[in-house]
Design a protein around this motif. Structure first.
Motif, PDB file in Angstrom:
ATOM      1  N   CYS A 188     -10.827   2.254 -13.313  1.00  0.00           N
ATOM      2  CA  CYS A 188     -10.969   1.290 -13.942  1.00  0.00           C
ATOM      3  C   CYS A 188      -9.733   0.222 -13.683  1.00  0.00           C
ATOM      4  N   VAL A 189      -9.231  -0.367 -12.415  1.00  0.00           N
ATOM      5  CA  VAL A 189      -8.754  -1.289 -11.592  1.00  0.00           C
ATOM      6  C   VAL A 189     -10.350  -2.024 -10.486  1.00  0.00           C
ATOM      7  N   SER A 190      -9.259  -2.854  -9.502  1.00  0.00           N
ATOM      8  CA  SER A 190     -10.173  -3.880  -8.422  1.00  0.00           C
ATOM      9  C   SER A 190     -10.337  -2.962  -7.423  1.00  0.00           C
ATOM     10  N   SER A 191     -11.431  -2.998  -6.769  1.00  0.00           N
ATOM     11  CA  SER A 191     -11.192  -2.864  -5.047  1.00  0.00           C
ATOM     12  C   SER A 191     -10.176  -3.177  -4.619  1.00  0.00           C
ATOM     13  N   LEU A 196       1.941   1.233  -7.972  1.00  0.00           N
ATOM     14  CA  LEU A 196       1.567   1.177  -9.450  1.00  0.00           C
ATOM     15  C   LEU A 196       2.208   2.037  -9.694  1.00  0.00           C
ATOM     16  N   THR A 197       2.194   2.182 -11.066  1.00  0.00           N
ATOM     17  CA  THR A 197       2.488   2.500 -12.053  1.00  0.00           C
ATOM     18  C   THR A 197       2.396   4.287 -12.329  1.00  0.00           C
ATOM     19  N   VAL A 198       3.019   4.729 -13.116  1.00  0.00           N
ATOM     20  CA  VAL A 198       2.907   6.405 -12.986  1.00  0.00           C
ATOM     21  C   VAL A 198       1.501   6.817 -13.674  1.00  0.00           C
ATOM     22  N   GLU A 199       1.448   5.910 -14.711  1.00  0.00           N
ATOM     23  CA  GLU A 199       0.036   5.922 -15.283  1.00  0.00           C
ATOM     24  C   GLU A 199      -1.613   6.116 -14.407  1.00  0.00           C
ATOM     25  N   GLY A 245      -1.230   6.614 -10.953  1.00  0.00           N
ATOM     26  CA  GLY A 245      -0.839   7.459  -9.761  1.00  0.00           C
ATOM     27  C   GLY A 245      -2.149   8.467 -10.910  1.00  0.00           C
ATOM     28  N   LYS A 246      -1.227   9.056 -12.049  1.00  0.00           N
ATOM     29  CA  LYS A 246      -1.578   9.875 -12.593  1.00  0.00           C
ATOM     30  C   LYS A 246      -3.315   9.856 -12.421  1.00  0.00           C
ATOM     31  N   ALA A 247      -3.812   8.754 -12.906  1.00  0.00           N
ATOM     32  CA  ALA A 247      -5.144   8.164 -12.868  1.00  0.00           C
ATOM     33  C   ALA A 247      -5.892   8.664 -11.623  1.00  0.00           C
ATOM     34  N   ILE A 248      -4.936   8.512 -10.574  1.00  0.00           N
ATOM     35  CA  ILE A 248      -5.585   8.019  -8.910  1.00  0.00           C
ATOM     36  C   ILE A 248      -5.520   9.665  -8.837  1.00  0.00           C
ATOM     37  N   ALA A 249      -4.319  10.458  -8.915  1.00  0.00           N
ATOM     38  CA  ALA A 249      -4.493  11.845  -8.249  1.00  0.00           C
ATOM     39  C   ALA A 249      -5.392  12.215  -9.024  1.00  0.00           C
ATOM     40  N   ASP A 250      -5.772  11.955 -10.510  1.00  0.00           N
ATOM     41  CA  ASP A 250      -6.711  13.080 -10.506  1.00  0.00           C
ATOM     42  C   ASP A 250      -8.435  12.269 -10.715  1.00  0.00           C
ATOM     43  N   ALA A 251      -9.207  11.181 -10.333  1.00  0.00           N
ATOM     44  CA  ALA A 251      -9.842  10.935  -9.740  1.00  0.00           C
ATOM     45  C   ALA A 251     -10.110  11.306  -8.902  1.00  0.00           C
TER      46      ALA A 251
END
Length: 67
Positions: free
Chosen positions: A26-29, A42-45, A47-53
């Motif tokens: 849920c961020v822009s390209s 990037l924020t920790v949040e 970073g966590k979302a990217i790791a999950d993705a």
């Protein structure tokens, strides 16, 4: 390596485009592009979302980073 380079490496290994990753977190390209280039932190949040993705851990994103 920095965190952006690690994200790019993991993303490309999984065959995911910047646009697809951006949609998943849920961020822009352009935001993903800036993170990968190291021009945007990037924020920790996020970073966590990217790791999950990317189906990895935050530690995987940090692997090889000099502290």
């Amino acid at each position: 390596m920095n965190i952006g380079e690690n994200i790019k490496k993991l993303r490309t290994e999984k065959g995911i485009s910047q646009t697809e990753l951006a949609q998943r977190v849920c961020v822009s390209s352009p935001m993903i592009s800036m993170i990968e280039r190291g021009t945007k932190n990037l924020t920790v949040e996020l970073g966590k979302a990217i790791a999950d993705a990317l189906d990895c851990t935050i530690n995987d994103l940090l692997d090889g980073i000099q502290r």
